[in-house]
Write a protein that holds these residues in place. Sequence first.
Motif, PDB file in Angstrom:
ATOM      1  N   THR A  16       0.866  -1.177   0.000  1.00 19.91           N
ATOM      2  CA  THR A  16       0.000   0.000   0.000  1.00 19.91           C
ATOM      3  C   THR A  16       0.901   1.225   0.000  1.00 19.91           C
ATOM      4  O   THR A  16       1.756   1.382   0.884  1.00 19.91           O
ATOM      5  N   GLU A  18       1.304   5.479  -0.454  1.00 22.58           N
ATOM      6  CA  GLU A  18       0.697   6.813  -0.445  1.00 22.58           C
ATOM      7  C   GLU A  18       1.746   7.815  -0.917  1.00 22.58           C
ATOM      8  O   GLU A  18       2.862   7.865  -0.399  1.00 22.58           O
ATOM      9  N   ILE A  95      -5.322   1.584  -8.417  1.00 25.25           N
ATOM     10  CA  ILE A  95      -5.354   2.961  -7.894  1.00 25.25           C
ATOM     11  C   ILE A  95      -6.517   3.080  -6.909  1.00 25.25           C
ATOM     12  O   ILE A  95      -7.672   2.901  -7.270  1.00 25.25           O
ATOM     13  N   LYS A  96      -6.210   3.357  -5.665  1.00 25.92           N
ATOM     14  CA  LYS A  96      -7.250   3.441  -4.635  1.00 25.92           C
ATOM     15  C   LYS A  96      -7.825   4.847  -4.506  1.00 25.92           C
ATOM     16  O   LYS A  96      -9.022   5.036  -4.264  1.00 25.92           O
ATOM     17  N   GLU A  97      -6.966   5.843  -4.647  1.00 28.53           N
ATOM     18  CA  GLU A  97      -7.440   7.224  -4.479  1.00 28.53           C
ATOM     19  C   GLU A  97      -6.536   8.176  -5.237  1.00 28.53           C
ATOM     20  O   GLU A  97      -5.313   8.042  -5.227  1.00 28.53           O
ATOM     21  N   LEU A  98      -7.161   9.120  -5.929  1.00 33.92           N
ATOM     22  CA  LEU A  98      -6.409  10.175  -6.607  1.00 33.92           C
ATOM     23  C   LEU A  98      -7.149  11.496  -6.397  1.00 33.92           C
ATOM     24  O   LEU A  98      -8.253  11.690  -6.906  1.00 33.92           O
ATOM     25  N   LYS A  99      -6.552  12.341  -5.605  1.00 35.31           N
ATOM     26  CA  LYS A  99      -7.113  13.672  -5.364  1.00 35.31           C
ATOM     27  C   LYS A  99      -6.178  14.690  -6.003  1.00 35.31           C
ATOM     28  O   LYS A  99      -5.026  14.827  -5.581  1.00 35.31           O
ATOM     29  N   GLU A 102      -3.658  16.955  -4.251  1.00 31.28           N
ATOM     30  CA  GLU A 102      -3.605  16.514  -2.851  1.00 31.28           C
ATOM     31  C   GLU A 102      -2.753  15.247  -2.687  1.00 31.28           C
ATOM     32  O   GLU A 102      -1.674  15.300  -2.097  1.00 31.28           O
ATOM     33  N   SER A 103      -3.250  14.102  -3.211  1.00 27.56           N
ATOM     34  CA  SER A 103      -2.509  12.858  -2.957  1.00 27.56           C
ATOM     35  C   SER A 103      -2.896  11.766  -3.947  1.00 27.56           C
ATOM     36  O   SER A 103      -3.911  11.850  -4.651  1.00 27.56           O
ATOM     37  N   LEU A 104      -2.032  10.728  -3.979  1.00 26.69           N
ATOM     38  CA  LEU A 104      -2.265   9.526  -4.764  1.00 26.69           C
ATOM     39  C   LEU A 104      -1.998   8.334  -3.865  1.00 26.69           C
ATOM     40  O   LEU A 104      -1.009   8.311  -3.122  1.00 26.69           O
ATOM     41  N   SER A 105      -2.874   7.351  -3.895  1.00 23.64           N
ATOM     42  CA  SER A 105      -2.606   6.105  -3.167  1.00 23.64           C
ATOM     43  C   SER A 105      -2.970   4.931  -4.068  1.00 23.64           C
ATOM     44  O   SER A 105      -3.937   4.980  -4.825  1.00 23.64           O
TER      45      SER A 105
END
Length: 454
Positions: A16, A18, A95-99, A102-105
Motif C-alpha cells: 500500500t 501513499e 489505484i485506490k485514491e487520486l485527489k 492533494e494525494s495519490l494512493s
Amino acid sequence: MKSAVETLNPTRVRLTVEVPFEELKPSLDAAYKKINQQVSVPGFRKGKIPARVIDQRFGRGAVLEEAINEALPKFYNEAVAEGELNPLGQPEVDIKELKDNESLSFTAEVDVRPVLELPEDFSGIEVEVDAVEVSAEDIDESVQQLRERFASTTPVERAAAEGDVVTIDLEAKIDGEILEDGVASGVSYTIGSGELLEGIDAAVTGLEAGGEATFASELKGGSAAGKEAEITVKVTAVAERTLPELDDDFAQLASEFDTLDELKADSEKRLGQMKKYDQATQAQERVLDALIGMIEVPVPEKLLEDEINTRKHNLEHHQLGQMGLDLEGYLKAQDKTAEEFEDELREQAVKGIKTQFILDELVAKEKVNVGQEELTEHLMRRAASSGMSPDQFAQAVVEGGQVPVLVGEVARGKALAVVVEAAVVKDTNGEAVELDDEDEEAETVSAESSSDES
C-alpha cells in the motif's frame, strides 16, 4: 512517499503506497511535455501550448493519467526496495485514491520469493550411488562397438538375412493415398538394427535384390507421425557385413595403440572415467533431492502455471517439432495419457522452481562469487550443447541480456557443490565416494540443467 507491506501468504504480498501530490510534479511536467508534442491547437506553436489550454482542450484527467502511468513504476520500485522484497513477475496495481493537487494512493499485489530456512550444515544428508565397476562385458561391448564402425560390406546375390545391409526404396500410403513425404529411395538399412520402422526387419528378411513386400507400421515422423500406414518396401541391393578380426592389426587400424590389449586397457580406463562422471552426477542429483525434501518451499501458483505453460510450449513447438511429432503422437509413443503428462509436467515444474529458490538462497548464504574464467567455461559448455559456436552463443547471450542468467547458473552449481561436499555419499558397496575437482564440473553442469527448469 509512505509504503506498507501486508503478507497475504508466504509467496504473495500487498503493497500500500501513499504519494504526496508534490512528488508527482516531475511526472506531470513530463506528461504536459509529451502531450504538447502529440497535439496541435490553433494559435499555438507545437510544443508551446500552455498547461491551462491543454487542461481545457483535452481535460486534466488525461494529463493525470499520463503522469501516473509514468510515475507508478518508480514509486512501486521504491516501495519494493523499502520493504526489502524480492518480487517475482509483474504486480497487479490498483489505484485506490487520486485527489488532484492533494494525494495519490495505490496498492500492488505481487508474488515474492519465499523466505527459506536452510539447515545449519549438510552433513546429515546421506545418499547412495552406483559403484564404479567396469566389467569384462563392458569392455567387450565397447570394443565391439568400435569393431562395428570398421565393418566392411560386400555385395551378395542371395536373400537378405539378419545383419545384412540392404539398400531399399520405401513408399507409405494412408487410405490408399501416397503421402507427400512418404517416399524415400536408396535408403541404407542394417537388418536387425531397429533404426527404421517396426516390422521392416521381417518384411525384408528373405528378399533378394528386386524383391518387395508390404507391411503395416506406425509412422515415427513426418506429416502423419503416429498414424498407421501401409508401407511398400523394395530391396534394390543386398550386402554382407564383415567385421574385422579382433587382433593387433585391428587395434592399429582403429586406434593409436599397437596391440589389442592396449586398446582394451584404454577402453577400461575411459569407461571408468565415464562411470565416475555418471556417479558424480548421480550424487549431485540425489543430494539435491534430499535437500529439497529437508526444506519447506512454498511455490507461487502463478509462477508455477507460467513455468508449466513455458515447458509445454517448448516441448510442443521446439523439441517435438524437430522430431516431426505433435503432442498426441508424443503421448502415444510414450504410452502416457494426457492426465499423466500434465501431472508429470507439474511435478517437474515444482521441482525446478524449488531447486532454483533453494540454490539461490544457498548462493546468498555461502556468498558465492563467479569468476570470469568460470563463466567462460560455462559458456563454452552451453554453446556446445546448443550446437552453436562459442562466439555465436556469446553474442546471442549478450544481445538477449542473458549474461546474469548464465552467472546465476554457475553460482547455483557452485552452491550445490558445497552441499555435495558436505554430504555423506556412499556407493552400493558401502564405500565412501570422494568427488574430485573434475567431478565438481559434472555437478555444475547438472545443476545448471535444474535451474533451467525454473
